[in-house]
Write a protein that holds these residues in place. Structure first.
Motif, mmCIF file in Angstrom:
data_model
loop_
_atom_site.group_PDB
_atom_site.id
_atom_site.type_symbol
_atom_site.label_atom_id
_atom_site.label_comp_id
_atom_site.label_asym_id
_atom_site.label_seq_id
_atom_site.Cartn_x
_atom_site.Cartn_y
_atom_site.Cartn_z
ATOM 1 N N LEU A 14 1.088 -0.919 -0.026
ATOM 2 C CA LEU A 14 -0.032 0.071 0.091
ATOM 3 C C LEU A 14 0.929 0.877 0.181
ATOM 4 C CD1 LEU A 14 -3.092 -1.239 2.576
ATOM 5 C CD2 LEU A 14 -2.844 -1.169 0.519
ATOM 6 N N ASP A 15 2.209 1.051 0.950
ATOM 7 C CA ASP A 15 2.987 2.209 0.145
ATOM 8 C C ASP A 15 3.136 2.733 -0.691
ATOM 9 O OD1 ASP A 15 2.540 2.786 2.942
ATOM 10 O OD2 ASP A 15 5.128 2.191 3.909
ATOM 11 N N ALA A 18 0.408 4.054 -2.824
ATOM 12 C CA ALA A 18 0.833 5.179 -2.288
ATOM 13 C C ALA A 18 1.512 6.326 -2.856
ATOM 14 C CB ALA A 18 0.637 5.656 -1.322
ATOM 15 N N CYS A 22 0.658 9.181 -5.682
ATOM 16 C CA CYS A 22 1.035 10.858 -5.163
ATOM 17 C C CYS A 22 2.161 11.380 -5.995
ATOM 18 C CB CYS A 22 2.255 10.629 -4.543
ATOM 19 S SG CYS A 22 1.056 10.380 -2.263
ATOM 20 N N THR A 80 4.967 9.161 10.322
ATOM 21 C CA THR A 80 4.625 9.139 7.660
ATOM 22 C C THR A 80 5.558 10.531 8.144
ATOM 23 O OG1 THR A 80 3.098 7.607 8.231
ATOM 24 C CG2 THR A 80 3.326 9.031 6.509
ATOM 25 N N GLN A 118 2.138 13.040 -0.563
ATOM 26 C CA GLN A 118 2.391 12.151 0.159
ATOM 27 C C GLN A 118 2.290 11.570 1.686
ATOM 28 O OE1 GLN A 118 4.786 10.251 -1.893
ATOM 29 N NE2 GLN A 118 4.533 8.675 -0.644
ATOM 30 N N ILE A 121 -1.801 10.859 1.587
ATOM 31 C CA ILE A 121 -2.198 9.145 0.951
ATOM 32 C C ILE A 121 -1.803 8.204 2.011
ATOM 33 C CG2 ILE A 121 -2.127 8.709 -1.311
ATOM 34 C CD1 ILE A 121 -2.549 11.097 -2.611
ATOM 35 N N THR A 122 -0.121 8.212 1.967
ATOM 36 C CA THR A 122 0.639 7.008 2.525
ATOM 37 C C THR A 122 -0.498 6.615 3.500
ATOM 38 O OG1 THR A 122 2.356 7.780 1.313
ATOM 39 C CG2 THR A 122 2.527 6.669 3.638
ATOM 40 N N TYR A 123 -0.768 7.809 4.816
ATOM 41 C CA TYR A 123 -1.843 7.926 6.142
ATOM 42 C C TYR A 123 -2.863 6.941 5.664
ATOM 43 C CZ TYR A 123 -2.742 7.666 10.905
ATOM 44 O OH TYR A 123 -3.314 7.872 12.036
ATOM 45 N N PHE A 125 -3.886 5.620 3.648
ATOM 46 C CA PHE A 125 -3.569 3.571 3.510
ATOM 47 C C PHE A 125 -3.161 3.247 4.836
ATOM 48 C CE2 PHE A 125 -3.700 5.059 -1.572
ATOM 49 C CZ PHE A 125 -4.599 4.574 -2.028
ATOM 50 N N ARG A 126 -2.303 3.627 5.159
ATOM 51 C CA ARG A 126 -1.875 2.661 6.449
ATOM 52 C C ARG A 126 -3.402 2.981 7.466
ATOM 53 N NH1 ARG A 126 4.351 4.884 7.450
ATOM 54 N NH2 ARG A 126 5.182 4.048 5.686
#
Length: 218
Positions: A14-15, A18, A22, A80, A118, A121-123, A125-126
Motif C-alpha cells: 500500500l505504501d 500510495a 502521489c 509518516t 505523500q 495519501i500514505t497515511y 492507506f496505512r
C-alpha cells in the motif's frame, strides 16, 4: 491456532501504491505550479518507477516496516509526516530544484504539494491496515502468547493489568516463571523454573516475554 494476521507485505504494498498515486498527482500539480502544458514526458515514467522504490527504501530506513501490531495510529501519523518531510526535501533538492532556482515561492509550493500529498495519501492507506489490526486485537482473533518472568506478586499484578487494559495489546498470558522457584497460583499458571526457559518458550509457542522483577533481582 492459525490466526488471520495481516502480513507486513500489505503495508509495504500500500505504501508503493500510495507513492505511485502521489507521483501522478504531484507531476500534474507541478505542471500547474510551473504553468507548463500538461504533457507526459520522460521524467513522468522515470518517476513511476523511481518514486515507489525511493519512498519504500526511505520508510524501511525509518523503521516503518516493523512490529505492525504494536503500532499506534497517532504515532504512525507523526512518523509518516516526519519521513515525508525528509523525503520531499531530498527529492526536490536533488532532482527538481532546477525549476525553482530564481523563484523561491515555486520551491515552497512544490515542497508543500509533494509533502501533503505523500503524507496524507500514505497515511490513509496505512490507517486502513492499522484499523484492521486494532480490530483483530480487540476481538481476540489475533493474539501473542506471552510469558511473564517475575515473582508471584509482580506476575499476578501484571497479568491482571494486561487483562483489564481497555487498550487491547494482544498479549495472551500463557503463564509465568517464578524467579525464586515454582509456585502454582490461581488464575496464572506457573510453567517451570528459570533454568528451563528455552524449552518453556518453545513448548508454549511463546512470542513475547515480559520481565517483571524486583530491583534486587536484576
Amino acid at each position: 491456532m492459525l490466526q488471520p494476521r495481516v502480513h507486513i507485505r500489505w503495508y509495504i504494498l500500500l505504501d508503493v501504491i500510495a507513492a505511485i498515486i502521489c507521483w501522478i498527482a504531484f507531476y500534474f500539480g507541478r505542471k500547474n505550479i510551473l504553468d507548463e502544458p500538461f504533457i507526459i514526458g520522460k521524467i513522468f515514467y522515470i518517476g513511476l518507477i523511481a518514486m515507489p522504490l525511493a519512498w519504500a527504501s526511505l520508510f524501511t530506513l525509518g523503521g516503518s516496516y516493523q512490529a505492525l501490531y504494536a503500532k499506534s495510529r497517532l504515532f504512525e501519523f507523526f512518523h509518516t509526516a516526519i519521513v515525508c518531510i525528509i523525503g520531499s526535501l531530498f527529492i526536490l533538492f536533488f532532482f527538481l530544484l532546477y525549476d525553482a532556482v530564481n523563484n523561491n515561492s515555486i520551491f515552497y509550493k512544490e515542497f508543500l504539494t509533494l509533502f501533503l500529498l505523500q503524507t496524507f495519501i500514505t497515511y490513509f492507506f496505512r490507517l486502513l491496515i492499522l484499523n484492521k489490526t486494532k480490530g483483530q486485537l480487540h476481538n481476540g482473533t489475533v493474539f501473542f502468547n506471552t510469558l511473564i518472568i517475575g515473582n508471584r506478586e509482580n506476575a499476578i499484578s501484571l497479568a491482571k493489568a494486561i487483562e483489564n487494559n481497555n487498550e487491547r495489546t494482544g498479549y495472551k498470558i500463557c503463564g509465568y516463571i517464578h524467579t525464586n522457584g515454582v509456585m502454582n497460583e490461581l488464575g496464572i499458571k506457573s510453567l517451570g523454573k528459570i533454568e528451563e526457559l528455552n524449552d518453556i518458550i518453545k513448548n508454549n509457542h511463546t512470542e513475547d516475554v515480559i520481565i517483571s522483577i524486583e530491583q534486587k533481582e536484576r
